[in-house]
Design an enzyme around this catalytic site. Structure first.
Site, PDB file in Angstrom:
ATOM      1  N   ASP B  91       0.863  -1.165   0.000  1.00  0.00           N
ATOM      2  CA  ASP B  91       0.000   0.000   0.000  1.00  0.00           C
ATOM      3  C   ASP B  91       0.910   1.228   0.000  1.00  0.00           C
ATOM      4  OD1 ASP B  91      -1.802   1.157   2.931  1.00  0.00           O
ATOM      5  OD2 ASP B  91       0.335   1.238   2.537  1.00  0.00           O
ATOM      6  N   ASP B 265      -8.430  -6.790   1.991  1.00  0.00           N
ATOM      7  CA  ASP B 265      -7.336  -6.968   2.943  1.00  0.00           C
ATOM      8  C   ASP B 265      -7.820  -6.483   4.296  1.00  0.00           C
ATOM      9  OD1 ASP B 265      -6.841  -3.887   2.327  1.00  0.00           O
ATOM     10  OD2 ASP B 265      -5.712  -4.398   4.134  1.00  0.00           O
ATOM     11  N   CYS B 303     -13.817 -27.521   9.862  1.00  0.00           N
ATOM     12  CA  CYS B 303     -12.636 -26.915   9.253  1.00  0.00           C
ATOM     13  C   CYS B 303     -11.546 -27.955   9.023  1.00  0.00           C
ATOM     14  CB  CYS B 303     -12.102 -25.802  10.168  1.00  0.00           C
ATOM     15  SG  CYS B 303     -10.633 -24.984   9.524  1.00  0.00           S
ATOM     16  N   CYS B 305      -8.304 -27.351   8.498  1.00  0.00           N
ATOM     17  CA  CYS B 305      -6.948 -26.825   8.673  1.00  0.00           C
ATOM     18  C   CYS B 305      -6.149 -27.628   9.681  1.00  0.00           C
ATOM     19  CB  CYS B 305      -6.988 -25.340   9.065  1.00  0.00           C
ATOM     20  SG  CYS B 305      -7.168 -25.007  10.830  1.00  0.00           S
ATOM     21  N   CYS B 308      -7.253 -27.287  13.413  1.00  0.00           N
ATOM     22  CA  CYS B 308      -8.486 -27.994  13.769  1.00  0.00           C
ATOM     23  C   CYS B 308      -8.301 -29.501  13.688  1.00  0.00           C
ATOM     24  CB  CYS B 308      -9.633 -27.527  12.888  1.00  0.00           C
ATOM     25  SG  CYS B 308     -10.088 -25.819  13.257  1.00  0.00           S
ATOM     26  N   HIS B 333      -5.380 -20.679  11.875  1.00  0.00           N
ATOM     27  CA  HIS B 333      -6.773 -21.082  11.637  1.00  0.00           C
ATOM     28  C   HIS B 333      -7.585 -19.945  11.022  1.00  0.00           C
ATOM     29  CE1 HIS B 333     -10.916 -22.394  12.155  1.00  0.00           C
ATOM     30  NE2 HIS B 333     -11.119 -21.222  12.729  1.00  0.00           N
TER      31      HIS B 333
END
Lengths: 219, 389
Positions: B91, B265, B303, B305, B308, B333
């Protein structure tokens, strides 16, 4: 409830007490021995006899664990005395101080006199990644190290992470330091199996003091 | 122009597209984690690839202070410096103007900050911002805009909008790497539709590779927020990416995607992780809460991931109150959750069902907020099955 119980062996810096304690614990029904009270101020010189006072009086069939010996030279003293397991906060303290272990792990005979005297007052055992000399150093912590950190990141990046207080700095340092330290233990096991542990210990200790000798000569 | 934007599927205003950048071919809608200082707090680049991160945001202001853009350039650019093989976006440093306003002075020349490192005055001009971003080397760079809070009113908003247009010309002129880095313009104008319209048309005239909708996510009410997004997405070109800066909450991303935006974002997922809060389909889960002490379920049973699959709420509860590892696991996560949300949006935009599934899980009693219903109306998506009223 079904776990192994280790017997504790204490006795401070008193050879007789150490011997007595070891003998008493040895006749108890335990699965191994936890040797406490080391790394609390005894000198390098007095430690071997204290350790031997313990291990000489323990059965050979059960594991011996020690707490408080972290420096490689201290570990070697423990191994020489017959200790099997080591627990210390050495790696943790290195990491949070911004240090990375760099001492050579390979055991081949090399003329290692290409050590360069540097201005930071450090030695070949570890470097401090906070030092400004690493700001633009695009090389890994240890050139042929296969840990995640050395395979993927540079000293410059870790220096930056430390400067901006980012968590990733400690993560990367801990990965490398753990890997390096465990590699040291692997070298010890190999040396023992090959029957040359005594030489390994001697050479290791000597090479870590070489930089001091070199400094003296150059002044 | 150093990108290709190809719309692969649509549902009314929502689009699923492929955004091909110099370092990576991305699928939109997408969420970009914020790695302000050249790192996403506590996560390795390996882990970021593992969870499917496509673009990371770096902040010009922070990187220019430490380690400096010159050093990054000397070491081969930010991709090489942090070893991130996929895409990067920087940015302009402009947002810090709003957050550090008590230290900043904005003139036509640029923005003066007081350096937080050593107190010296720093002048950030459009030219300087672009030069810094050229040195950092991100795939997408942002024009320096004069950003004002949406909560203020008066002539300052109009002044900022026109200045943003003048500054964009200076950014374009200063940009030395247009074939490797894409300069996005930022639409300003507060909550005023007239000003927003002027700004959009001005930026579209400059024919930039992509456009951002700025100045939002700063405390304005949701009703005003979605209307500005809707107006801008309706007026921006169909064939170029649209980035809503600073957004945000999962619900906001779903609504903005329904209205035709592509990129987002926000620090929210990683920041809230550091406070012990996990993102779940029902909303949020506070791991510091006493109820977690004995809870041996994963954060989210649905989930996939690593966190998890390997850790219980009880264990994470222990960590978040004591150890940095806790926030690291939660960041992992939460980012996985946001990136999975992006993937689901991309793959299901054509079907249009996803919005309803998402809203049903988040509002099981059917109490969908009114602003969401209004926005979906404009987006042409029927959510009557999720609303109780």
């Amino acid at each position: 409830a079904g776990g192994a119980v280790f017997g504790s062996i204490v006795g401070g810096s008193n050879i007789e007490e150490r011997k007595r304690c070891a003998q008493e614990v040895a006749v108890r029904n335990v699965s191994g021995y936890w040797i406490g009270g080391f790394g609390l101020g005894e000198s390098m010189e007095e430690r071997p006899s204290l350790l031997n006072a313990v291990t000489d009086n323990l059965p050979k069939d059960w594991p011996r664990m020690i707490c408080g010996l972290g420096l490689p030279e201290e570990v070697l003293q423990g191994v020489a005395a017959g200790v099997d397991l080591f627990d210390s906060a050495y790696i943790y303290h290195l990491t949070i101080g911004g240090f990375a272990l760099t001492f050579p792990l390979d055991r081949t005979e090399k003329n290692d006199y290409n050590y360069q005297l540097s201005d930071q007052g450090s030695d070949r055992t570890k470097i401090n990644l906070r030092a400004t000399v690493y700001r633009k150093d695009a090389t890994p912590i240890v050139e042929d190290c296969c840990c995640y950190t050395c395979q993927n990141h540079t000293k410059a990046y870790i220096n930056h992470l430390l400067n901006v207080h980012e968590m990733l700095a400690q993560i990367l340092l801990e990965i490398h330091n753990t890997h390096h330290y465990l590699g040291f233990f692997r070298s010890i096991r190999e040396a023992i199996k090959e029957g040359c542990f005594e030489q390994f210990q001697k050479k290791f200790v000597q090479s870590r003091r070489e930089h001091l000798a070199a400094d003296v000569v150059s002044v | 122009m150093a990108l290709r934007f190809e719309v692969l599927g649509r549902f009314n205003r929502a689009r699923a597209a492929q955004l091909t950048l110099p370092h990576f071919a991305c699928q939109t809608p997408l969420f970009m984690p914020v790695g302000t200082q050249g790192t996403i707090k506590g996560l390795t680049t390996d882990q970021l690839e593992e969870i499917g991160c496509q673009i990371i945001l770096g902040n010009t202001y922070h990187l220019a202070l430490r380690p400096t853009s010159e050093l990054i350039d000397e070491l081969g650019g930010l991709h090489k410096f942090m070893n991130w093989p996929r895409a990067l976006l920087t940015d302009s440093g402009g947002f810090q103007m709003v957050s550090l306003l008590h230290l900043a002075d904005i003139t036509e020349k640029g923005v003066t900050f007081q350096s937080p490192v050593d107190g010296k005055p720093m002048l950030l001009t459009p030219e300087e911002s672009i030069q810094i971003q050229n040195r950092i080397g991100a795939d997408i760079i942002m024009a320096l805009d004069d950003v004002v809070r949406t909560t203020i009113t008066g002539p300052r908003i109009e002044e900022a909008m026109y200045r943003t247009l003048r500054w964009v010309d200076r950014c374009i002129a200063a940009h030395k790497r247009p074939h490797e880095q894409n300069l996005f313009g930022i639409v300003q104008g507060g909550l005023d539709p007239v000003l927003r319209d002027i700004c959009v048309r001005g930026l579209v005239d400059r024919n930039l590779p992509g456009y951002a909708i700025g100045g939002l996510a700063g405390g304005e009410d949701k009703d005003s927020f979605w209307r500005v997004v809707a107006q801008c997405t309706a007026a921006l070109p169909e064939d170029k990416p649209r980035y809503v800066m600073g957004v945000g909450y999962p619900l906001d991303i779903v609504v903005c995607s329904a209205l035709g935006a592509d990129m987002y974002d926000c620090v929210y997922p990683t920041r809230t992780a550091r406070f012990g809060t996990a993102l779940v389909p029902e909303g949020v889960l506070k791991l510091k809460h006493n109820a977690m002490v004995n809870d041996t379920r994963p954060i989210d049973p649905t989930c996939a991931c690593m966190v998890c699959k390997n850790y219980t709420r009880a264990y994470i509860h222990c960590l978040v109150t004591k150890d940095a590892m806790g926030s690291q696991l939660l960041s992992y996560h939460n980012l996985y959750y946001m990136l999975q949300l992006s993937r689901n949006l991309h793959s299901s935009i054509v079907e249009g069902r996803f919005v309803c599934d998402f809203l049903q899980k988040m509002f099981p009693k059917g109490d969908v907020p009114e602003w969401v219903c209004n926005a979906m109306d404009v987006a042409g998506i029927d959510i009557s099955s999720c609303c109780s009223s």
